[in-house]
Design a protein around this motif. Structure first.
Motif, PDB file in Angstrom:
ATOM      1  N   HIS A  64       0.801  -1.224   0.000  1.00 11.24           N
ATOM      2  CA  HIS A  64       0.000   0.000   0.000  1.00 11.24           C
ATOM      3  C   HIS A  64       0.838   1.279   0.000  1.00 11.24           C
ATOM      4  O   HIS A  64       0.366   2.341   0.413  1.00 11.24           O
ATOM      5  N   ARG A  96       2.122   4.520  -1.679  1.00  8.13           N
ATOM      6  CA  ARG A  96       1.387   5.310  -2.692  1.00  8.13           C
ATOM      7  C   ARG A  96       2.352   5.778  -3.779  1.00  8.13           C
ATOM      8  O   ARG A  96       2.553   5.139  -4.773  1.00  8.13           O
ATOM      9  N   GLN A 144       5.747  -0.565   5.773  1.00 12.29           N
ATOM     10  CA  GLN A 144       5.344   0.833   5.626  1.00 12.29           C
ATOM     11  C   GLN A 144       5.221   1.542   6.976  1.00 12.29           C
ATOM     12  O   GLN A 144       5.690   2.675   7.141  1.00 12.29           O
ATOM     13  N   TYR A 185       1.065  -4.019   5.923  1.00  8.74           N
ATOM     14  CA  TYR A 185       1.513  -2.666   6.250  1.00  8.74           C
ATOM     15  C   TYR A 185       2.800  -2.635   7.058  1.00  8.74           C
ATOM     16  O   TYR A 185       3.285  -1.564   7.404  1.00  8.74           O
ATOM     17  N   GLU A 238      -2.488   7.019   6.697  1.00  6.39           N
ATOM     18  CA  GLU A 238      -3.204   6.082   5.830  1.00  6.39           C
ATOM     19  C   GLU A 238      -4.693   6.404   5.879  1.00  6.39           C
ATOM     20  O   GLU A 238      -5.173   7.049   6.816  1.00  6.39           O
ATOM     21  N   PRO A 273      -6.361   4.884  11.667  1.00  6.58           N
ATOM     22  CA  PRO A 273      -5.770   5.651  10.572  1.00  6.58           C
ATOM     23  C   PRO A 273      -6.571   6.925  10.335  1.00  6.58           C
ATOM     24  O   PRO A 273      -7.796   6.889  10.248  1.00  6.58           O
TER      25      PRO A 273
END
Lengths: 363, 363
Positions: free
Chosen positions: A205, A207, B65, B62, B37, B25
């Protein structure tokens, strides 16, 4: 159309023993009432009792807009200078005393707490048991809208891939995605587009950022648009300048997993079997630990909705269900590959809405 | 920066008797943890106990990230095939037993219900009493980001108004808005842009449709962009081909109301006085019933946040607060006018971030 939805909704409410259903701006409100808006801090809710007339509680600035887009006649309007809690209490008092109240699964906590205070004798439950059931099989009009939207998204994918070249930044690619979607008729992007290049591709995820595309990169392009209230969502991965042996191997494995999953997606098959079909291919290829998410998700008025194509979901697929099939392999520090189709179960089998090629492309 | 926020957050938690803070988020998570997010159906939460180490509960896809964007070291990862509820129960058990748990005001009902099941002995409360207080006065870096973003939005407004001409559809105007924002450096539009022409202008939150611009129309342009996590939001109204006497009168009244409100927005003044200043002008002009919303809203990590510039809000303004000033007049079936500035209270007075002209313009 709304008459039929209301009747089915009420029969599900009856089965679940739910006396009142409270929806907030978002997919469920759109589906039941026709009014479409983003969630916000002002209390805006449609209240659907199991029997009797539904009503809308609406901030004054939305009055004309709601009245013009819903079949619900009864609007209760509150002013910004007023007290929404008091208005809600009055509205709810006329509809339910005690009993079971189902709240929109996306309702913000601040409004959940309001309901708790207003109907302390009621049991509050998640409305998704009703709304997911209602929405999981799409009607013909819905399917037609989604098919049209995905065709347009195919055209956008072609425009984006045609525009790719080394030296562009991910941010520039994201801008091309957005403008292509709009030129192809989308009302908005489905979500902040994903244009992840090289090592950034290992974060599913991620971006976009300021990294520039280089020869040897894989580029994951994951985006979709909003078309008449329905979302699309497709992913392709392409390579720049050339493709290394492992990139090619990983790409072909993901493609094979995608195809195995689509072939497995038959009416009557439990959703988790579709996930297993994709996972098996990737595990046998030696990348099982690098496929770090479920194989897919339903799509429609939400980008992610039932049916989830995930281990543990034993629900059998049915004609009229629409979902993504999107296996991926993610190698931190190196690259990522994902290929995502939107399919509909029709005549017992899964058919892809999006037709842009899944063959390996080197740009 | 995050150290300071955490310390202030914990002292507010102590004052409110809150033992654990759970964020989802969105703006609050971004503010406290650095991870940004969109909300989604997967449980992703940061848990901040009043004492002891904060932790993140994160879906596997995730992990990389989140790890790359937050200062919180302790990540608890769950797989799509796992049970997030069980993971949450284990995580929360190590942090709190009974006591008071504050949930993000935007947390979806589905997750609120999870917390209810997991900590039935705890009192669940809305975390906005803590988070709003923390965020309502901006730090220097935040102000600088917002100032830069609003400057860019000014340029976008100029590009949009330069592009307007009769015959264009509202949808085309919305596309120019989006592309101008992106060209001026926005990461995304703040919200679906508003380009309402002629009679559509009487619905404050109308977005855009297929109506084409005609001579004699007023056109309300309301949009903003996301810049490094902070939102902008500005509105101008222009006229096409000419302006009728009542349009001009209404425009000047709104402009006067905007100016009176900005002049009233001083440190120490209750927020509602700013609303009154604008409302008084419009009431005296005979359009009181047509100004159907509050005068403004705070802005920052959310498009709408504290301080709300609304009747009933007695909170005194302070240096470092940022909010919109946006009176409007809406005449159903005819037209609407709104002029919106973003201001910051600085040195005791409100200063406008956006500088695009507020003078009446006929295109």
């Amino acid at each position: 159309m709304y008459d039929g939805r209301l009747a089915r909704c009420r029969s599900l409410m009856k089965m679940a023993g739910v006396d009142l259903l409270a929806l907030t701006p978002g997919p469920n409100m759109t589906y039941m009432t026709g009014f479409m808006e983003e969630p916000g801090e002002r209390l805006l809710t449609s209240l659907i009792p199991r029997e009797g007339e539904p009503l809308f509680l609406v901030p004054e600035l939305y009055e004309e807009q709601v009245a013009g887009s819903t079949w619900i006649d009864s609007l209760r309007v509150w002013k910004d200078s007023g007290d929404p809690m008091k208005e809600l209490a009055t509205a709810v008092a006329g509809l339910v005393a005690g009993g079971k109240v189902a709240l929109d699964t996306r309702m913000w906590a601040r409004f959940v707490f309001m309901f708790q205070q207003i109907v302390p004798a009621s049991q509050l439950v998640d409305a998704s048991m009703i709304m997911d059931e209602l929405r999981v099989v799409k009607g013909e009009e819905e399917i037609e809208t989604m098919r049209r939207g995905t065709k347009a998204t195919d055209r956008a994918m072609e425009m984006v891939i045609d525009a790719l070249k080394t030296g562009m930044s991910e941010r520039e690619v994201a801008e091309v995605i957005r403008s292509s979607l709009m030129r192809c008729g989308a009302d908005a992007p489905s979500f902040m587009p994903i244009a992840s290049s090289g090592p950034n591709g290992s974060q599913p995820h991620y971006r976009f950022g300021d990294r520039r595309l280089r020869n040897g990169d894989s580029v994951v392009l994951d985006f979709g648009g909003l078309f008449s209230g329905y979302y699309t969502d497709v992913t392709r991965t392409v390579f720049l300048g050339g493709v290394e042996r492992e990139q090619e191997r990983v790409y072909n494995l993901v493609k094979e997993a995608n195809e195995a999953a689509v072939a497995a997606a038959k009416a009557g098959t439990p959703a988790q079997e579709v996930d297993r079909a994709a996972r098996l291919i990737i595990e046998e290829g030696g990348y099982g630990n690098s496929f770090i998410h479920r194989t897919g998700h339903g799509i429609g008025l939400e980008v992610h909705e039932e049916p989830y194509i995930v281990d543990g979901n034993r629900r059998p697929l049915e004609d009229g269900m629409t979902f993504s099939v999107e296996p991926g392999i993610y190698l931190p520090g190196r690259f990522g590959v994902r290929i995502e189709n939107i399919v509909q179960v029709e005549g017992g089998r899964a058919r892809r809405f999006d037709q842009y090629t899944r063959d390996l492309q080197v740009i």
